[in-house]
Design an enzyme around this catalytic site. Structure first.
Site, PDB file in Angstrom:
ATOM      1  N   SER A 134      13.671   7.571   4.071  1.00 36.61           N
ATOM      2  CA  SER A 134      14.423   7.681   5.326  1.00 36.61           C
ATOM      3  C   SER A 134      15.389   8.843   5.173  1.00 36.61           C
ATOM      4  O   SER A 134      15.749   9.212   4.043  1.00 36.61           O
ATOM      5  CB  SER A 134      15.212   6.389   5.574  1.00 36.61           C
ATOM      6  OG  SER A 134      16.125   6.563   6.634  1.00 36.61           O
ATOM      7  N   TYR A 147      22.061  -0.189   3.047  1.00 34.48           N
ATOM      8  CA  TYR A 147      20.745   0.316   3.481  1.00 34.48           C
ATOM      9  C   TYR A 147      20.557   1.742   2.956  1.00 34.48           C
ATOM     10  O   TYR A 147      19.498   2.077   2.409  1.00 34.48           O
ATOM     11  CB  TYR A 147      20.614   0.270   5.006  1.00 34.48           C
ATOM     12  CG  TYR A 147      19.296   0.857   5.471  1.00 34.48           C
ATOM     13  CD1 TYR A 147      18.107   0.158   5.276  1.00 34.48           C
ATOM     14  CD2 TYR A 147      19.234   2.114   6.074  1.00 34.48           C
ATOM     15  CE1 TYR A 147      16.877   0.699   5.667  1.00 34.48           C
ATOM     16  CE2 TYR A 147      18.011   2.661   6.467  1.00 34.48           C
ATOM     17  CZ  TYR A 147      16.847   1.951   6.258  1.00 34.48           C
ATOM     18  OH  TYR A 147      15.632   2.499   6.640  1.00 34.48           O
TER      19      TYR A 147
HETATM   20  N1  LIG Z   1      12.732   2.698  12.418  1.00 32.27           N
HETATM   21  C1  LIG Z   1      13.430   3.665  11.858  1.00 32.27           C
HETATM   22  O1  LIG Z   1      14.277   4.296  12.522  1.00 32.27           O
HETATM   23  C2  LIG Z   1      13.178   4.053  10.425  1.00 32.27           C
HETATM   24  C3  LIG Z   1      13.670   5.291   9.996  1.00 32.27           C
HETATM   25  C4  LIG Z   1      13.448   5.668   8.683  1.00 32.27           C
HETATM   26  C5  LIG Z   1      12.778   4.837   7.834  1.00 32.27           C
HETATM   27  N2  LIG Z   1      12.316   3.624   8.263  1.00 32.27           N
HETATM   28  C6  LIG Z   1      11.609   2.790   7.292  1.00 32.27           C
HETATM   29  O2  LIG Z   1      10.279   2.601   7.748  1.00 32.27           O
HETATM   30  C7  LIG Z   1       9.762   1.393   7.206  1.00 32.27           C
HETATM   31  C8  LIG Z   1       9.123   0.561   8.310  1.00 32.27           C
HETATM   32  O3  LIG Z   1      10.106   0.177   9.244  1.00 32.27           O
HETATM   33  P1  LIG Z   1       9.847   0.082  10.805  1.00 32.27           P
HETATM   34  O4  LIG Z   1      10.847   0.938  11.472  1.00 32.27           O
HETATM   35  O5  LIG Z   1       8.419   0.265  11.111  1.00 32.27           O
HETATM   36  O6  LIG Z   1      10.330  -1.434  11.054  1.00 32.27           O
HETATM   37  P2  LIG Z   1       9.601  -2.722  11.673  1.00 32.27           P
HETATM   38  O7  LIG Z   1       8.901  -2.365  12.921  1.00 32.27           O
HETATM   39  O8  LIG Z   1      10.640  -3.763  11.693  1.00 32.27           O
HETATM   40  O9  LIG Z   1       8.506  -3.089  10.574  1.00 32.27           O
HETATM   41  C9  LIG Z   1       8.857  -3.533   9.302  1.00 32.27           C
HETATM   42  C10 LIG Z   1       7.619  -4.001   8.578  1.00 32.27           C
HETATM   43  O10 LIG Z   1       7.994  -4.377   7.232  1.00 32.27           O
HETATM   44  C11 LIG Z   1       7.472  -5.658   6.964  1.00 32.27           C
HETATM   45  N3  LIG Z   1       8.310  -6.374   5.996  1.00 32.27           N
HETATM   46  C12 LIG Z   1       9.639  -6.578   6.047  1.00 32.27           C
HETATM   47  N4  LIG Z   1      10.038  -7.324   5.005  1.00 32.27           N
HETATM   48  C13 LIG Z   1       8.913  -7.595   4.277  1.00 32.27           C
HETATM   49  C14 LIG Z   1       8.669  -8.342   3.110  1.00 32.27           C
HETATM   50  N5  LIG Z   1       9.652  -8.956   2.448  1.00 32.27           N
HETATM   51  N6  LIG Z   1       7.396  -8.404   2.630  1.00 32.27           N
HETATM   52  C15 LIG Z   1       6.388  -7.780   3.283  1.00 32.27           C
HETATM   53  N7  LIG Z   1       6.563  -7.066   4.398  1.00 32.27           N
HETATM   54  C16 LIG Z   1       7.807  -6.983   4.896  1.00 32.27           C
HETATM   55  C17 LIG Z   1       7.407  -6.374   8.313  1.00 32.27           C
HETATM   56  O11 LIG Z   1       6.369  -7.348   8.294  1.00 32.27           O
HETATM   57  P3  LIG Z   1       6.567  -8.937   8.224  1.00 32.27           P
HETATM   58  O12 LIG Z   1       7.860  -9.258   8.913  1.00 32.27           O
HETATM   59  O13 LIG Z   1       5.347  -9.467   8.923  1.00 32.27           O
HETATM   60  O14 LIG Z   1       6.572  -9.248   6.757  1.00 32.27           O
HETATM   61  C18 LIG Z   1       6.996  -5.218   9.226  1.00 32.27           C
HETATM   62  O15 LIG Z   1       5.588  -5.068   9.225  1.00 32.27           O
HETATM   63  C19 LIG Z   1      10.931   0.697   6.506  1.00 32.27           C
HETATM   64  O16 LIG Z   1      10.855   0.950   5.116  1.00 32.27           O
HETATM   65  C20 LIG Z   1      12.151   1.387   7.106  1.00 32.27           C
HETATM   66  O17 LIG Z   1      13.253   1.337   6.237  1.00 32.27           O
HETATM   67  C21 LIG Z   1      12.496   3.217   9.553  1.00 32.27           C
END
Ligand SMILES: NC(=O)c1ccc[n+]([C@@H]2O[C@H](COP(=O)([O-])OP(=O)(O)OC[C@H]3O[C@@H](n4cnc5c(N)ncnc54)[C@H](OP(=O)(O)O)[C@@H]3O)[C@@H](O)[C@H]2O)c1
Length: 247
Positions: A134, A147
């Site tokens: 990120s 975070y």
């Molecule tokens: N959205 C942003 O602005 C942003 C920016 C930079 C980086 N990121 C990073 O991108 C990645 C994905 O995030 P997203 O934005 O796509 O969020 P999201 O839509 O909330 O998706 C998160 C995913 O992670 C899974 N997850 C969470 N805890 C878990 C666990 N303990 N075991 C297995 N799976 C788990 C969830 O699945 P289940 O709940 O079904 O387990 C879900 O599929 C993360 O690493 C986040 O830090 C996001």
């Protein structure tokens, strides 16, 4: 350009957001995808749509479960994406349970996944690893402390993999996005959709498919090219603390 046909990729956190978009993009290129996350119903629904995919119900915080579920897979690579944010506030007023959840998922979950799959990739003599970092792994922002620390750790893991895996024919990439419109903020604010929507108010965030595109770009380069770090910002976001919002 390398084709992804008949190659198998693990995508952790593939039930929503960036992971789901990445799984769809990989499958559209003909890859077989191993979908891993906790929500069984969502895994099953997505697997129905993606031919050749398989599902692994997995909590990445559980190291033994990661070994059991992932160590035997014949993988060509993995997109290690599962992660979350919880809360926003000062360390003095922070919630220790939320810190543990973030660190256990975002840092130890990445390590558990790597520990389970790396022996297989090394035995096969090649592979691709993409970590979801990120911009919070490069810059902090007010209230983002733990975070941001977890994503700084992901960056250190990325750099460590590069040196530890030198000469092993395993390419390592970190994809570091700014604001992406996913369930991330809804999770961070425990279902408070109004507060989550305010995060993106008046600006155009990245879509999950924009991040999936960047991942696909890295994975499809010729074998001698290792795309190292991709930092992807919304045009409306200049830094973690500077967002252009239009009325
Ligand atoms: N959205 C942003 O602005 C942003 C920016 C930079 C980086 N990121 C990073 O991108 C990645 C994905 O995030 P997203 O934005 O796509 O969020 P999201 O839509 O909330 O998706 C998160 C995913 O992670 C899974 N997850 C969470 N805890 C878990 C666990 N303990 N075991 C297995 N799976 C788990 C969830 O699945 P289940 O709940 O079904 O387990 C879900 O599929 C993360 O690493 C986040 O830090 C996001």
């Amino acid at each position: 350009m390398q084709r992804l046909q008949a190659r198998t990729f693990l995508v952790t956190g593939s039930t929503a957001g960036i992971g789901e978009a990445t799984a769809r993009a990989l499958a559209a290129e003909g890859a077989r995808v191993v979908l891993a996350a906790r929500r069984k119903d969502r895994l099953a629904a997505l697997a129905k749509e993606l031919p050749g995919s398989q599902t692994v119900e997995l909590d990445v915080r559980d190291s033994a479960a990661c070994e059991r579920a992932l160590a035997g897979l014949a993988l060509d690579g993995a997109v290690i994406n599962a992660g979350l944010g919880r809360g926003l506030g000062s360390i003095a007023e922070g919630n220790v349970d939320e810190w543990n959840e973030m660190l256990d998922t975002n840092v130890k979950g990445v390590l558990h996944t790597l520990h389970a799959i790396l022996p297989g990739l090394l035995a096969r003599g090649k592979g691709d690893l993409v970590l979801l970092g990120s911009v919070a792994g490069r810059q902090v922002y007010p209230g983002g402390n733990v975070y941001c620390a977890s994503k700084h750790a992901v960056r250190a893991i990325y750099e460590s993999l590069r040196v530890d895996l030198a000469g092993k024919n395993v390419r390592v990439t970190t994809v570091d996005p700014g604001m992406v419109l996913t369930d991330f903020s809804i999770t961070r604010f425990r279902g408070d959709r109004e507060r989550a929507a305010k995060v993106y108010e008046g600006m155009t965030p990245l879509a999950p498919s924009d991040v999936a595109d960047a991942i696909l770009y890295a994975l499809t380069r010729p074998p001698h090219v290792n795309v190292g770090e991709i930092v992807l910002w919304p045009t409306d976001q200049a830094s973690t603390t500077s967002v252009t919002r239009r009325k």
